[in-house]
Design an enzyme around this catalytic site. Sequence first.
Site, PDB file in Angstrom:
ATOM      1  N   ALA A 107      -3.018   4.175  -1.045  1.00  9.58           N
ATOM      2  CA  ALA A 107      -3.453   4.544   0.310  1.00  9.58           C
ATOM      3  C   ALA A 107      -4.454   5.686   0.216  1.00  9.58           C
ATOM      4  O   ALA A 107      -5.511   5.655   0.857  1.00  9.58           O
ATOM      5  CB  ALA A 107      -2.249   4.957   1.167  1.00  9.58           C
TER       6      ALA A 107
ATOM      7  N   ILE B 222       0.873  -1.191   0.000  1.00  4.44           N
ATOM      8  CA  ILE B 222       0.000   0.000   0.000  1.00  4.44           C
ATOM      9  C   ILE B 222       0.900   1.228   0.000  1.00  4.44           C
ATOM     10  O   ILE B 222       1.468   1.574   1.029  1.00  4.44           O
ATOM     11  CB  ILE B 222      -0.927   0.018   1.230  1.00  4.44           C
ATOM     12  N   HIS B 223       1.085   1.854  -1.159  1.00  2.00           N
ATOM     13  CA  HIS B 223       1.910   3.064  -1.217  1.00  2.00           C
ATOM     14  C   HIS B 223       1.007   4.280  -1.329  1.00  2.00           C
ATOM     15  O   HIS B 223      -0.215   4.163  -1.234  1.00  2.00           O
ATOM     16  CB  HIS B 223       2.936   2.972  -2.343  1.00  2.00           C
ATOM     17  N   ALA B 224       1.622   5.466  -1.505  1.00  2.00           N
ATOM     18  CA  ALA B 224       0.882   6.727  -1.372  1.00  2.00           C
ATOM     19  C   ALA B 224      -0.412   6.744  -2.181  1.00  2.00           C
ATOM     20  O   ALA B 224      -1.473   7.062  -1.650  1.00  2.00           O
ATOM     21  CB  ALA B 224       1.769   7.902  -1.771  1.00  2.00           C
TER      22      ALA B 224
END
Lengths: 85, 184
Positions: free
Chosen positions: A19, A14-16
């Site tokens: 997210a 889950i990256h920026a």
Amino acid sequence: MKEISYVIKDPLGIHARTAGLLIKEMQKFSSVLTIFRGNDSCDGKRLLALMKMRVKTGETIVIKAEGLDEDAAVKAAADFLAANL
Amino acid sequence: MADGKKLFSRLVDLLSGGGGGSKGCGNADNILASPLTGKIVPLQSVKDEAFSSGVLGVGIAVEPENGVLKAPCNGTVDSIPEGKHAVTLIADNGAELLIHIGMDTVGLNGAPFTVKVKDGQKVKKGDTLIEFDIEAIKSAGLETVTPIVVANADDFAEVAATDAEHIEAGDALLTLKKKVWRTK
């Protein structure tokens, strides 16, 4: 209270961006939403808190919803996870 | 909950009109300085939809001319992702900030980035947070345009961006207006 569990398949975890999209989806609901990974947990409506968990691929997250629209909230979370992560 | 105390102190801050221990700044408390020197790019023009649509927060982007990312305000580093290409900060005024260096740079696995701070570290406006190699990002075929967004913009009455076309690191980039009363 309703909950769903999901194993992250995106190789980047889950990256920026993902997210942000997940949080935006969760903010549509009035229920209190909490995201768990093992013993860690965070407010399911706050981007920075979710990014700080650094959820990796292969890890299991549990999303719990508590409130009037908890059924719709966990369904939206499950749909989002399946489509994006 | 552990957050209860923090929330309470934030509420006290709000009721007392801000301040919160950051002395001597007056209104500067509500100004976020540019972390970079470069050309201003409206967030809507950024090619990543998560930024351009405002999903990740309200703010603006800078096309950097040098590879030094500085703290936009006094605050605390919340986290740096494993890819070292971004930083989240909690400003002393309560703003939750995301600064994302370049587009799709998560895939570079940290190579062009040198992180100068740690999770939980207190920083002052102008402290160097991350150094990065602009040419290395460009030669990987990626853009260096860097969004600076307030993730909890709903906690503020307004997040206003500069109308300048070019900015020096340290100059006013975003101005936050506090809500008079917390409505949520």
